[in-house]
Write a protein that holds these residues in place. Structure first.
Motif, PDB file in Angstrom:
ATOM      1  N   UNK A  86       0.971  -1.291   0.076  1.00 19.59           N
ATOM      2  CA  UNK A  86       0.138   0.048  -0.138  1.00 19.59           C
ATOM      3  C   UNK A  86       0.752   1.150   0.145  1.00 19.59           C
ATOM      4  N   UNK A  87       0.664   2.368  -1.067  1.00 22.66           N
ATOM      5  CA  UNK A  87       1.380   3.297  -1.024  1.00 22.66           C
ATOM      6  C   UNK A  87       1.061   4.292  -0.030  1.00 22.66           C
ATOM      7  N   UNK A  88       1.911   5.003   0.713  1.00 26.30           N
ATOM      8  CA  UNK A  88       1.568   5.815   1.793  1.00 26.30           C
ATOM      9  C   UNK A  88       1.507   7.344   1.055  1.00 26.30           C
ATOM     10  N   UNK A  89       0.347   7.819   1.693  1.00 27.23           N
ATOM     11  CA  UNK A  89       0.301   9.469   1.307  1.00 27.23           C
ATOM     12  C   UNK A  89       1.078  10.230   2.502  1.00 27.23           C
ATOM     13  N   UNK A  90       1.947  10.872   1.479  1.00 32.15           N
ATOM     14  CA  UNK A  90       2.843  11.945   2.281  1.00 32.15           C
ATOM     15  C   UNK A  90       2.187  13.113   2.626  1.00 32.15           C
ATOM     16  N   UNK A  91       2.387  13.620   3.790  1.00 30.60           N
ATOM     17  CA  UNK A  91       1.800  15.203   4.074  1.00 30.60           C
ATOM     18  C   UNK A  91       2.449  16.260   3.342  1.00 30.60           C
ATOM     19  N   UNK A  92       3.845  16.007   3.069  1.00 29.51           N
ATOM     20  CA  UNK A  92       4.630  17.254   2.408  1.00 29.51           C
ATOM     21  C   UNK A  92       5.544  16.510   1.709  1.00 29.51           C
ATOM     22  N   UNK A  93       6.336  17.373   0.716  1.00 33.18           N
ATOM     23  CA  UNK A  93       7.349  16.681   0.219  1.00 33.18           C
ATOM     24  C   UNK A  93       8.814  17.036   1.160  1.00 33.18           C
ATOM     25  N   UNK A  94       8.570  17.966   2.104  1.00 29.89           N
ATOM     26  CA  UNK A  94       9.509  18.582   2.652  1.00 29.89           C
ATOM     27  C   UNK A  94      10.568  17.602   3.420  1.00 29.89           C
TER      28      UNK A  94
ATOM     29  N   UNK B 242      10.069  14.155   3.024  1.00 26.73           N
ATOM     30  CA  UNK B 242       9.567  12.952   2.217  1.00 26.73           C
ATOM     31  C   UNK B 242      11.009  12.137   1.845  1.00 26.73           C
ATOM     32  N   UNK B 243      10.791  10.801   2.505  1.00 25.62           N
ATOM     33  CA  UNK B 243      11.900  10.008   2.398  1.00 25.62           C
ATOM     34  C   UNK B 243      12.617   9.601   3.515  1.00 25.62           C
ATOM     35  N   UNK B 244      12.301  10.405   4.870  1.00 20.32           N
ATOM     36  CA  UNK B 244      12.901  10.565   5.941  1.00 20.32           C
ATOM     37  C   UNK B 244      12.045   9.324   6.962  1.00 20.32           C
ATOM     38  N   UNK B 245      12.656   8.301   7.354  1.00 16.98           N
ATOM     39  CA  UNK B 245      11.798   7.599   8.152  1.00 16.98           C
ATOM     40  C   UNK B 245      12.100   7.514   9.745  1.00 16.98           C
ATOM     41  N   UNK B 246      10.905   7.708  10.541  1.00 13.00           N
ATOM     42  CA  UNK B 246      11.147   8.023  11.815  1.00 13.00           C
ATOM     43  C   UNK B 246      10.705   6.805  12.715  1.00 13.00           C
TER      44      UNK B 246
ATOM     45  N   UNK C 162       6.931  16.191  19.262  1.00 11.45           N
ATOM     46  CA  UNK C 162       8.179  16.097  18.183  1.00 11.45           C
ATOM     47  C   UNK C 162       7.906  15.588  17.155  1.00 11.45           C
ATOM     48  N   UNK C 163       7.442  14.276  17.101  1.00 14.89           N
ATOM     49  CA  UNK C 163       7.228  13.709  15.745  1.00 14.89           C
ATOM     50  C   UNK C 163       6.089  14.116  14.920  1.00 14.89           C
ATOM     51  N   UNK C 164       5.291  14.610  15.720  1.00 17.48           N
ATOM     52  CA  UNK C 164       3.888  15.230  15.039  1.00 17.48           C
ATOM     53  C   UNK C 164       4.575  16.092  14.008  1.00 17.48           C
ATOM     54  N   UNK C 165       5.475  17.063  14.370  1.00 24.45           N
ATOM     55  CA  UNK C 165       5.925  17.897  13.552  1.00 24.45           C
ATOM     56  C   UNK C 165       6.715  17.401  12.178  1.00 24.45           C
ATOM     57  N   UNK C 166       7.556  16.398  12.451  1.00 28.91           N
ATOM     58  CA  UNK C 166       8.150  15.568  11.464  1.00 28.91           C
ATOM     59  C   UNK C 166       7.045  15.040  10.440  1.00 28.91           C
ATOM     60  N   UNK C 167       6.003  14.463  10.933  1.00 25.34           N
ATOM     61  CA  UNK C 167       5.029  13.733  10.252  1.00 25.34           C
ATOM     62  C   UNK C 167       4.253  14.986   9.446  1.00 25.34           C
ATOM     63  N   UNK C 168       3.932  15.837  10.090  1.00 29.52           N
ATOM     64  CA  UNK C 168       3.206  16.934   9.283  1.00 29.52           C
ATOM     65  C   UNK C 168       4.204  17.424   7.921  1.00 29.52           C
ATOM     66  N   UNK C 169       5.470  17.452   8.055  1.00 28.49           N
ATOM     67  CA  UNK C 169       6.146  17.777   7.035  1.00 28.49           C
ATOM     68  C   UNK C 169       6.748  16.475   6.013  1.00 28.49           C
ATOM     69  N   UNK C 170       6.078  15.512   6.226  1.00 26.78           N
ATOM     70  CA  UNK C 170       6.150  14.667   5.287  1.00 26.78           C
ATOM     71  C   UNK C 170       6.986  13.415   5.630  1.00 26.78           C
TER      72      UNK C 170
END
Length: 398
Positions: free
Chosen positions: A1-9, A11-15, A27-35
């Motif tokens: 299943x492809x994940x919908x990315x919240x932002x390209x900022x 994108x590609x960072x896995x937490x 803390x991680x909400x900010x990272x998630x909101x920016x993709x």
């Protein structure tokens, strides 16, 4: 299943998010909101005696607001197989965020040195109450306790009522934001060095940092900050006053603003009053000044004064409760409230990301996940096949 990315900022960072309660999820909400792809790792049912912190009322506003845009998997880290899976995930991750007591990491073998041995590019962000070492390192961290120890309660409230906690989780929220900044700095530095590092943030240090000018005043001028109610400790007139129909918030700091205020309220003679000639004198004679201002402001309603004073270049505003605040025209214009839906389809409202980027803005694309909703999906990404995943379920590893 492809994940919908919240932002390209990001994108590609896995937490990998191992945190609980508020500081870590903030803390991680900010990272998630920016993709960033944030994987919230939670224990299976019955493993954690404090599971009510994350398992109860997941559809409630607070949990949904803190954990949107994340994925959730269950993993029993008390089993060797669970730890092995976590370490396998670290191989391809960029960031791990945790808020365990400092000794837990070493006991489980997921301290920074151990994670670095698996992945030299990994960034470990550790959030604690009092720091990773020192005499209080083993103490549990709690926002209200740190508000008291960090000095905030001593300057909050009125002199006659004694120390008062702030109405929001200042220590938790600020620590989460400081940790997010640290992670972003470490990611930027990794672009140059190719190596990760250990990011640390504590509630105590963050709370003291938020005290800012209050602590700086004492360190450099010896001025011990005290509670001053709604009055500003070093500026006047600056506080809350009684208008005809409610409370008026006034911020007339500085000589130029003081002169504009006097002219706007038709009392230019106050500029020449010897007791009000300078800001220190206005602070010293605050009782008389506030009394005179309350008499003037009592003649009209709040909105009259807000319009008149802002037009004159004097900062002023109403004092809202939460429902009133959300109805304000500027709050609506800023898009502070976002409508979304939970995984079960129920409508829910969350608070939007307050940092705006012009090209790669944050967004909210998914509600907070159900408990373990993405376990199989995430394990498949780590090359576990269906039979292996079924076996892990039977062994209560997931």
């Amino acid at each position: 299943m492809s994940r919908i990315c919240a932002s390209s900022a990001l994108q590609g960072i896995k937490v990998i998010d191992l945190s609980r309660v508020r500081a870590g999820p903030t803390c991680v909400r900010m990272l998630a909101d920016f993709g960033a792809d944030v994987i919230r790792v939670e224990p299976p049912a019955g493993v954690d005696p404090n599971e009510d912190i994350f398992a109860v009322n997941r559809l409630g506003g607070d949990f949904q607001n803190l954990n949107r845009n994340k994925r959730s998997m269950t993993l029993n880290l008390k089993k060797p197989e669970g730890l092995a899976i976590l370490k396998r995930m670290v191989e391809t991750a960029d960031v791990v965020v945790e808020n365990w007591r400092p000794d837990v990491k070493a006991r489980l073998g997921v301290d920074y040195a151990s994670l670095r041995a698996i992945n030299p590019r990994i960034i470990l962000a550790s959030i604690s109450g009092f720091g990773q070492d020192g005499p209080y390192a083993g103490r549990p961290g709690f926002d209200q306790i740190v508000q008291g120890m960090g000095g905030l309660m001593s300057v909050t409230g009125y002199p006659e009522t004694g120390p008062l906690r702030a109405g929001i989780a200042v220590a938790d929220s600020s620590t989460g934001l400081y940790a997010a900044i640290g992670i972003l700095v470490a990611l930027r530095e990794r672009d140059q060095s190719g190596e990760g590092q250990w990011v640390q943030a504590s509630l105590l240090h963050s709370q003291i940092a938020m005290m800012d000018f209050q602590v700086a005043r004492f360190l450099n001028e010896g001025d011990i900050p005290r509670a001053a109610g709604n009055d500003h400790p070093t500026s006047a007139p600056m506080g809350v006053f009684n208008a005809a129909d409610g409370l008026l918030n006034l911020g007339a700091a500085g000589q130029g603003t003081w002169v504009r205020l006097c002219k706007a309220i038709a009392h230019p003679e106050w500029v020449a009053d010897a007791e009000f000639a300078t800001e220190p004198l206005r602070v010293k004679n605050r009782a008389r000044l506030n009394s005179q201002l309350n008499e003037v402001f009592g003649a009209h309603g709040v909105q009259h004064w807000v319009a008149l004073l802002n037009d004159a270049g004097v900062p002023a505003g109403p004092v809202y409760d939460v429902p009133e605040m959300l109805e304000d025209a500027q709050v609506k214009h800023l898009g502070v409230v976002i409508d979304t839906r939970t995984g079960k389809g129920e409508p829910i409202k969350v608070i939007s990301q307050p940092v705006t980027l012009s090209r790669t803005p944050a967004s909210i694309v998914t509600a907070a996940p159900a408990w373990g909703e993405h376990t199989a999906e995430i394990l498949a990404e780590c090359d576990f096949d269906a039979a292996e995943i079924a076996g892990l379920r039977e062994q209560l590893v997931i």
